[in-house]
Design a protein around this motif. Structure first.
Motif, short mmCIF file in Angstrom:
data_model
loop_
_atom_site.label_atom_id
_atom_site.label_comp_id
_atom_site.label_asym_id
_atom_site.label_seq_id
_atom_site.Cartn_x
_atom_site.Cartn_y
_atom_site.Cartn_z
N UNK A 79 0.82 -1.21 0.00
CA UNK A 79 0.00 0.00 0.00
C UNK A 79 0.86 1.26 0.00
N UNK A 80 1.92 1.25 0.80
CA UNK A 80 2.80 2.42 0.85
C UNK A 80 3.53 2.59 -0.48
N UNK A 81 3.91 1.48 -1.12
CA UNK A 81 4.55 1.55 -2.44
C UNK A 81 3.61 2.17 -3.47
N UNK A 82 2.31 1.88 -3.35
CA UNK A 82 1.34 2.50 -4.26
C UNK A 82 1.32 4.00 -4.08
N UNK A 83 1.38 4.46 -2.84
CA UNK A 83 1.47 5.90 -2.56
C UNK A 83 2.75 6.47 -3.16
N UNK A 84 3.87 5.78 -2.97
CA UNK A 84 5.15 6.28 -3.48
C UNK A 84 5.13 6.41 -5.00
N UNK A 85 4.59 5.42 -5.69
CA UNK A 85 4.52 5.49 -7.15
C UNK A 85 3.67 6.67 -7.61
N UNK A 86 2.57 6.89 -6.93
CA UNK A 86 1.63 7.94 -7.34
C UNK A 86 2.16 9.34 -7.08
N UNK A 87 3.03 9.50 -6.09
CA UNK A 87 3.44 10.85 -5.67
C UNK A 87 4.88 11.20 -5.98
N UNK A 88 5.68 10.27 -6.49
CA UNK A 88 7.11 10.52 -6.68
C UNK A 88 7.36 11.72 -7.60
N UNK A 89 6.69 11.76 -8.75
CA UNK A 89 6.92 12.85 -9.68
C UNK A 89 6.41 14.17 -9.13
N UNK A 92 6.07 22.44 -0.07
CA UNK A 92 5.46 21.34 0.69
C UNK A 92 3.94 21.50 0.74
N UNK A 93 3.49 22.73 0.99
CA UNK A 93 2.05 22.98 1.03
C UNK A 93 1.39 22.71 -0.31
N UNK A 94 2.08 23.05 -1.38
CA UNK A 94 1.53 22.79 -2.72
C UNK A 94 1.36 21.30 -2.97
N UNK A 146 -4.76 16.94 -5.54
CA UNK A 146 -5.67 15.79 -5.51
C UNK A 146 -4.95 14.45 -5.57
N UNK A 147 -3.87 14.35 -6.37
CA UNK A 147 -3.17 13.07 -6.48
C UNK A 147 -2.57 12.67 -5.13
N UNK A 148 -2.10 13.65 -4.37
CA UNK A 148 -1.55 13.36 -3.04
C UNK A 148 -2.67 12.92 -2.08
N UNK A 149 -3.75 13.64 -2.10
CA UNK A 149 -4.85 13.32 -1.20
C UNK A 149 -5.42 11.94 -1.49
N UNK A 150 -5.55 11.62 -2.77
CA UNK A 150 -6.07 10.29 -3.13
C UNK A 150 -5.09 9.18 -2.74
N UNK A 151 -3.81 9.39 -3.05
CA UNK A 151 -2.81 8.36 -2.76
C UNK A 151 -2.60 8.17 -1.27
N UNK A 152 -2.83 9.22 -0.49
CA UNK A 152 -2.62 9.14 0.96
C UNK A 152 -3.50 8.08 1.61
N UNK A 153 -4.61 7.77 0.99
CA UNK A 153 -5.48 6.72 1.55
C UNK A 153 -4.75 5.37 1.53
#
Length: 199
Positions: free
Chosen positions: A104-114, A155-157, A162-169
């Motif tokens: 699950x954490x790897x899914x977050x990492x993939x979604x937010x790395x860029x 950091x605030x940006x 939305x991609x961060x908020x969705x992946x954070x789940x």
């Protein structure tokens, strides 16, 4: 310390005592044997701690290589591209995974790395915890991450996208709470431990 070890991170709580830790010091040893010798020499440990600690946790860890292998955009940044980079702060994360939580954490990492790289947030070092080396009890974390923040505006940006908020789940699903933690710290000494992985 000695010729076989150097401090690569020395960070202080940005919130003046409101974080979980007042200070985080990470030391790089050339060999596991050097670390064992350091731990077995009680005098060295006492001198290293300066005798000022009420409570501490001492971990042995290895450098995780997911960034150069899976998320190179998080590691090719600050020091390796010749552009001056003086981060305003660091995010220190202690991760304790639930069963199957690494996925699950790897899914977050993939979604937010860029997204993180585009906003100058870089992975300075991710560490896989191998053991706890003092009397604080069982291993609190599976992984500790140090990530740099160029500015709080960057950091605030990131955290409002939305991609961060969705992946954070996904990340939340993969971590034990309240065992895992995240804190903002100032860095007196810091390094990019991945810079030698890239040409």
């Amino acid at each position: 310390l000695n010729n076989f070890a150097k401090i690569v991170f020395d960070m202080n709580d940005f919130n003046s005592g409101n974080g979980r830790y007042d200070r985080v010091v990470i030391t790089l040893f050339n060999r596991g044997e050097d670390f064992r010798n350091f731990i077995s020499d009680e005098g060295s440990v006492i001198r290293f701690r300066n005798g000022n600690l009420i409570q501490d946790e001492l971990y042995m860890a290895t450098l995780n290589e997911d960034i150069p292998k899976l998320y190179p955009e998080l590691g090719v940044g600050p020091e390796s591209n010749g552009v001056p980079y003086e981060p305003e702060a660091f995010q220190v994360l202690g991760l304790k995974f639930v069963m199957g939580g690494r996925r699950d954490v790897a899914s977050f990492d993939r979604a937010t790395a860029q997204l993180k790289a585009n906003n100058y947030l870089f992975g300075q070092a991710w560490f896989d915890i191998q053991a706890i080396c003092n009397d604080s009890g069982s291993k609190r974390y599976d992984q500790i991450r140090v990530e740099s923040i160029r500015t709080f505006s960057d950091f605030g940006n990131v955290i409002n996208q939305p991609v961060w908020l969705d992946a954070s789940r996904d990340r939340e699903d993969g971590l034990e709470r309240p065992a895992s933690y995240s804190d903002i710290m100032e860095g007196d000494i810091y390094s990019n431990l991945y810079e030698n992985f890239f040409p």
